[in-house]
Every structure is written in structure tokens, then in C-alpha cells.
Scaffold this active site. Structure first.
Site, PDB file in Angstrom:
ATOM      1  N   ASP A 100      -0.681  59.727 -28.738  1.00  0.00           N
ATOM      2  CA  ASP A 100       0.201  58.722 -29.333  1.00  0.00           C
ATOM      3  C   ASP A 100      -0.270  58.383 -30.750  1.00  0.00           C
ATOM      4  O   ASP A 100      -1.442  58.015 -30.978  1.00  0.00           O
ATOM      5  CB  ASP A 100       0.201  57.463 -28.464  1.00  0.00           C
ATOM      6  CG  ASP A 100       1.211  56.437 -28.936  1.00  0.00           C
ATOM      7  OD1 ASP A 100       2.386  56.577 -28.600  1.00  0.00           O
ATOM      8  OD2 ASP A 100       0.792  55.508 -29.650  1.00  0.00           O
ATOM      9  N   CYS A 132      -3.908  31.243   6.216  1.00  0.00           N
ATOM     10  CA  CYS A 132      -4.120  30.653   4.898  1.00  0.00           C
ATOM     11  C   CYS A 132      -4.469  31.725   3.881  1.00  0.00           C
ATOM     12  O   CYS A 132      -4.868  32.838   4.220  1.00  0.00           O
ATOM     13  CB  CYS A 132      -5.282  29.647   4.934  1.00  0.00           C
ATOM     14  SG  CYS A 132      -5.128  28.328   6.153  1.00  0.00           S
TER      15      CYS A 132
END
Length: 495
Positions: free
Chosen positions: A447, A37
């Protein structure tokens, strides 16, 4: 501590509390019932003495356990630890999910990862609890179950779409894994027949899931001919091992925390054998195995980006369906606006991409492959000469295998290989690592957009300690900064 390092007592506590955050991270095998499970299974928790814990569904199956019919443990997203560590197990799982073992065998898998087949099998069995063949078998079984239960494909089509080599192998595997035959698994439900090659599936993702903002990012960067988008959906062409295809995704926000949600994906494939590869590549695009709760908990209290994280929970790092395509697009986009990069890339696609037939308006081409671009005269590229030479040189390195962006090699080795190429600097190499290799811990301090966002937030210049606080999720921190710049996706005129 990585979640896969948890001891049995910690795993059992997660099972007792039905903690969905651990679904896909480990599996519970119950000796008294013979089933396995997911940790959040709603059934009564078995006693500690009756359970063992394994890292993969394949390991459970290899130990003789069958999947629980109530919680469907093999349908969970994969472990987020695979992307964080990028170790041999994680790299192997990505390639197996792409169907590499079905196409090239364990020998081909070992070549991609850089080990002998025997040594790779030992490493993978020790780390994931099952050898590569068993992992590939588990993947085929899970794909088959999804197709049986969610489509009206004939069972013979399901067998070959899932990667089985024969109907007998398909029947035997389904019976062994699920304790029913394929007909019983499907039941007596009826439904509309769909055209051969058309597959609609639900792809599992953890919540929260900022599907709307993922769509906005993809739509803002789309390449004409290869991608189209509208309000609530995104579509693109796919260059797959056996032929072309397309996918249309329905993307929306899922705000519930710690659950499993589903993205509806409509595939149109020339060859159904490409089903598994198409699914895995789209899952990479969606960043479907991300653990958003862990990411948001880590970044949400940060004094710099915490408000952004709390404002957009479940933000994903958009991945890719083809690493080579991402690398080429990254080089095209160097030092130009997003709009300019889209225009230039669209011209390259129109000139060098293969045309495809599609029922989705605007999807006309596959993205050009590296071998084709490697033969193009750099002077003929619609860009400055130096960038044209860099693009063709990159394409040649990709075509010859000097650089591999299929998530098989070590990330650091790939970065070093990229930086050896003319015109490829740290920003380009790191952006490729984030998008093409699924690296969750990349930051781009140079950036320009990041600097502009930080200035609008009124923060002081970032120091090394600021960025270090965001580990191991710096890629997600970067996305939260970029997210402030993404316009919302407009509805197309014909919608």
C-alpha cells in the site's frame, strides 16, 4: 492462549478480580442463586464450588440459569475471539446475530456455513455450549430486553422487532430468561411515544473507544447519497432483508480503560422485523466486539508503531453493513485517490441505486445491489474499461453466490475465490477481508499510503519480522498507520 481456552481456575481468578476485559468472553453460572453473570458483576463473588463457566449466554439459559438483573450479562459486547479465530462458532454467531435463523431457519444457516444442519448443531453445541436454535433464542431475548428498557415501542412491536414469531413466544421467553414478564421488565416508566419504525438504541462497545477517529475515517470515505457525516455524527442508508432503513450514530471518544461504553444509534426502519439485522450490521461497522485493551497492550510497546498506538488508544478497524457494497467500493477505489473514488462511486449510486425517503438530509439512495450491477455494461461505468469489467465481473460472482461476503464461509476460501476473478489482486482481496469479513490480522505491505507514512516516521523499510510482531492484530497496526492521514470531520454547513 485464547481467552475462551481458559480453565475454570483462570476464569474464577478473573471473576474474583472483577476483570471487565473478560465480559462477553465467558459467563459465570451460580448454582446457589440460579443466575448467570458477567465476570465483572459487582455482587459478592460466590465460592468456587458453587460456580460453573460457560462460553455464551445461550449456554447458561439452556442449563436453566436466568440473567442477573444487576450486571445484565447479555448486554455485553461479543467475544473478540470469534473474529480472531473465525472458526465455525464465530461464523455461526455472526449469522445468527444478523437474524438468519429467524429468516431461513437452521437449514439456511447450515447452507451458509457449509455443513449439514445436524453436523452444524453438534459442532456449535460443543464449541458454544448451545445449539443454533438456543443461540438465536438468546439473541431475540437480549434484543427484546434492550428495546423494552430503552424505547417506548409497544410490547407487540418489540416482540416482532426482536424476531419472535408470536406474542406468546415473546412472553414465555422473557419470563423464562429474566424471571419477569415484559410489562414488569419495562416497569412503570413513561416517556415520549416514537413513530412506528423509529428505534433509538445504545450499542455496547469496550473501552477505550476512539470514536472520533472512526468517524473521521467513515466521513473521509463516504459515498454521496448513501452516507453523510458531521461533527460528532455519521449516518447512512441500510438495505435490510425486509426493506430499507437508515441509521444515525453519535460517535465520540471514550478514554476509560476496560469499561463498557455505549454508542447511541437512531434507526428508522421500514419494517421493524429488521431491527436485529440492522443492529448487528451497525455493530460490525463499529468493530464493537474488539478488545482494545488486548490490542493496545500488544502493539503499544512496538518500536515502530508503539507511539501511534499510545497516541490513539482504542482505534477500531471500520467494518461494514454490507459485504458486497464494500467489495464494489474497493474495486472502484483501485489506483485512484479517495476523493476520486468517492466521486465515481457517487455517480454509480445515482445511476443504479434505489431511491429512498429519509428525514436525514443527503441520504437519498441505497447502494446498488450486486444483481443490478452485474447487468450494467462495463463500458458504461465511469472508470477505465479494465476496472469496469472487473467490477461487473465481481458483481456477477456475488449475485450468483460464487463469492459470499456474509461472514459465513471460511475466510481463506473467500480469498481464493476472489483471486480467481479478473482484476482482483492480493491488495483488493486482503482489503475486502479486513473490512467485509472483519479479519483482524491483515497487512497490506504494497500500500502506497503505508509506505509514505513509514517514510515520514523515519523508520527503515519494514522487514518480515517487523510485521510478524504485530500478529494477530495486523489490521489494527495498519489502521494506526492510515490514521495519521485522516483529516478531522468538519461540521456541515447547516449544523
Amino acid at each position: 492462549m485464547r481467552r475462551t481456552d481458559l480453565d475454570d481456575e483462570s476464569c474464577y481468578r478473573a471473576v474474583k478480580s472483577k476483570d471487565r476485559r473478560f465480559d462477553g468472553v465467558f459467563y459465570t453460572c451460580v448454582a446457589t442463586t440460579g443466575i448467570y453473570c458477567r465476570p465483572s458483576c459487582p455482587a459478592r463473588t460466590p465460592g468456587f464450588a458453587n460456580v460453573t463457566f460457560r462460553p455464551t449466554a445461550a449456554a447458561c439459559q439452556a442449563a436453566g440459569f436466568r440473567a442477573c438483573k444487576r450486571c445484565l450479562p447479555d448486554a455485553t459486547p461479543g467475544s473478540p475471539d470469534w473474529d480472531v479465530a473465525a472458526d465455525v462458532g464465530g461464523r455461526t454467531m455472526r449469522l445468527i446475530s444478523d437474524g438468519l435463523v429467524d429468516r431461513e431457519g437452521v437449514e439456511g444457516l447450515a447452507r451458509k456455513v457449509g455443513y449439514t444442519p445436524r453436523h452444524l448443531s453438534r459442532l456449535v453445541a460443543r464449541e458454544l455450549g448451545a445449539p443454533p436454535l438456543a443461540l438465536a433464542r438468546a439473541r431475540r431475548a437480549q434484543t427484546a430486553r434492550v428495546l423494552i428498557e430503552t424505547t417506548d415501542m409497544s410490547l407487540s412491536d418489540v416482540a416482532f422487532a426482536a424476531g419472535f414469531s408470536s406474542i406468546r413466544q415473546f412472553n414465555d421467553t422473557v419470563r423464562e430468561v429474566y424471571a419477569v414478564n415484559p410489562t414488569e421488565l419495562r416497569g412503570r416508566r413513561g416517556g415520549r411515544r416514537v413513530p412506528r419504525g423509529t428505534v433509538t438504541m445504545r450499542l455496547a462497545v469496550r473501552t477505550p473507544f476512539a470514536g472520533g477517529r472512526l468517524l473521521d475515517f467513515l466521513a473521509y470515505h463516504l459515498v454521496p447519497g448513501v452516507e453523510v457525516a458531521g461533527e460528532g455524527w455519521y449516518a447512512r442508508t441500510l438495505d435490510l432483508p425486509h426493506g430499507p432503513g437508515t441509521v444515525r450514530l453519535r460517535l465520540r471518544d471514550e478514554s476509560t480503560v476496560g469499561e463498557t461504553a455505549f454508542v447511541v444509534a437512531e434507526f428508522a426502519l421500514d419494517d421493524l422485523r429488521d431491527t436485529s439485522a440492522a443492529v448487528e450490521r451497525v455493530r460490525r461497522l463499529l468493530d464493537a466486539d474488539c478488545d482494545p485493551v488486548a490490542v493496545d497492550e500488544h502493539l503499544g510497546s512496538d518500536p515502530v508503531i508503539g507511539p501511534l498506538v499510545r497516541g490513539t488508544p482504542g482505534l477500531r478497524v471500520p467494518g461494514q453493513v454490507d459485504g458486497n457494497e464494500t467489495a464494489v467500493r474497493t474495486v472502484v477505489g483501485q489506483q485512484v485517490s479517495v476523493t476520486g473514488a468517492r466521486t465515481v462511486t457517487g455517480r454509480i449510486v445515482d445511476a443504479h441505486g434505489r431511491r429512498v425517503d429519509s428525514d436525514i438530509a443527503g441520504l437519498t439512495h441505497l447502494f446498488p445491489d450486486a444483481a443490478t450491477l452485474a447487468e450494467v455494461d462495463p463500458e458504461a461505468m465511469p472508470m477505465p474499461r479494465a476496472r469496469g469489467r472487473a467490477l461487473v465481473g465481481l458483481a456477477a460472482a456475488l449475485a450468483r453466490g460464487h463469492v459470499a461476503l456474509d461472514r459465513g464461509p471460511d475466510r481463506d476460501d473467500v480469498r481464493r475465490s476472489l483471486l480467481l476473478l479478473p482484476g482482483i489482486g492480493p491488495w483488493t482481496a486482503d482489503y475486502i477481508a479486513m473490512r467485509a469479513l472483519g479479519h483482524p490480522d491483515v497487512f497490506l505491505p504494497t500500500d502506497l499510503a503505508v509506505r509514505n507514512v513509514l517514510s515520514t516516521l523515519g523508520t527503515r523499510p519494514l522487514g518480515p519480522s517487523d510485521v510478524e510482531r504485530w500478529r494477530p492484530w495486523r489490521s489494527y497496526a495498519l489502521m494506526h498507520l492510515w490514521n495519521t492521514l485522516m483529516p478531522e470531520t468538519p461540521a456541515p454547513k447547516d449544523e
